[in-house]
Design a protein around this motif. Structure first.
Motif, PDB file in Angstrom:
ATOM      1  N   GLU A   1      -6.636   0.501  -2.939  1.00  0.00           N
ATOM      2  CA  GLU A   1      -6.083   0.810  -1.625  1.00  0.00           C
ATOM      3  C   GLU A   1      -4.615   1.192  -1.737  1.00  0.00           C
ATOM      4  N   GLY A   2      -4.232   2.247  -1.051  1.00  0.00           N
ATOM      5  CA  GLY A   2      -2.856   2.717  -1.084  1.00  0.00           C
ATOM      6  C   GLY A   2      -2.560   3.675  -2.227  1.00  0.00           C
ATOM      7  N   VAL A   3      -3.507   3.843  -3.118  1.00  0.00           N
ATOM      8  CA  VAL A   3      -3.342   4.726  -4.272  1.00  0.00           C
ATOM      9  C   VAL A   3      -3.852   6.116  -3.893  1.00  0.00           C
ATOM     10  N   ASP A   4      -3.184   7.150  -4.442  1.00  0.00           N
ATOM     11  CA  ASP A   4      -3.698   8.499  -4.226  1.00  0.00           C
ATOM     12  C   ASP A   4      -5.142   8.554  -4.692  1.00  0.00           C
ATOM     13  N   GLY A   5      -5.987   9.160  -3.898  1.00  0.00           N
ATOM     14  CA  GLY A   5      -7.391   9.289  -4.267  1.00  0.00           C
ATOM     15  C   GLY A   5      -8.254   8.129  -3.809  1.00  0.00           C
ATOM     16  N   TYR A   6      -7.699   7.199  -3.041  1.00  0.00           N
ATOM     17  CA  TYR A   6      -8.461   6.051  -2.564  1.00  0.00           C
ATOM     18  C   TYR A   6      -9.713   6.492  -1.804  1.00  0.00           C
ATOM     19  N   SER A   7      -9.548   7.458  -0.907  1.00  0.00           N
ATOM     20  CA  SER A   7     -10.689   7.944  -0.119  1.00  0.00           C
ATOM     21  C   SER A   7     -11.777   8.504  -1.021  1.00  0.00           C
TER      22      SER A   7
END
Length: 75
Positions: free
Chosen positions: A41-47
């Motif tokens: 969570e909160g990291v680029d690419g989480y989605s």
């Protein structure tokens, strides 16, 4: 008429039951994938991580359905 060994009433109940179980599975998948990807969570690419989890689970679900209910697609 009997279709695939199932009478019309049994087939309708099986379909209703499957729809209920599918709805519960979709909720489970959503919560499981949120939990499984919580560390990202909160990291680029989480989605993308969440979507990959959901896609992988959907593929497995389709395989399960085909094993347990091979005649569901017969209309």
């Amino acid at each position: 008429t009997v279709n695939g060994g199932w009478g019309k009433k049994q087939r309708q109940e099986m379909n209703r039951s499957f729809i209920r179980s599918q709805s519960l599975w979709e909720k489970y998948r959503q919560e499981y994938c949120k939990s499984a990807s919580a560390g990202a969570e909160g990291v680029d690419g989480y989605s993308l991580i969440v979507l990959n989890c959901q896609a992988n689970m959907a593929i497995r679900r389709i395989e399960e359905i085909k094993m347990v209910h091979p005649d569901l697609s017969d209309g």
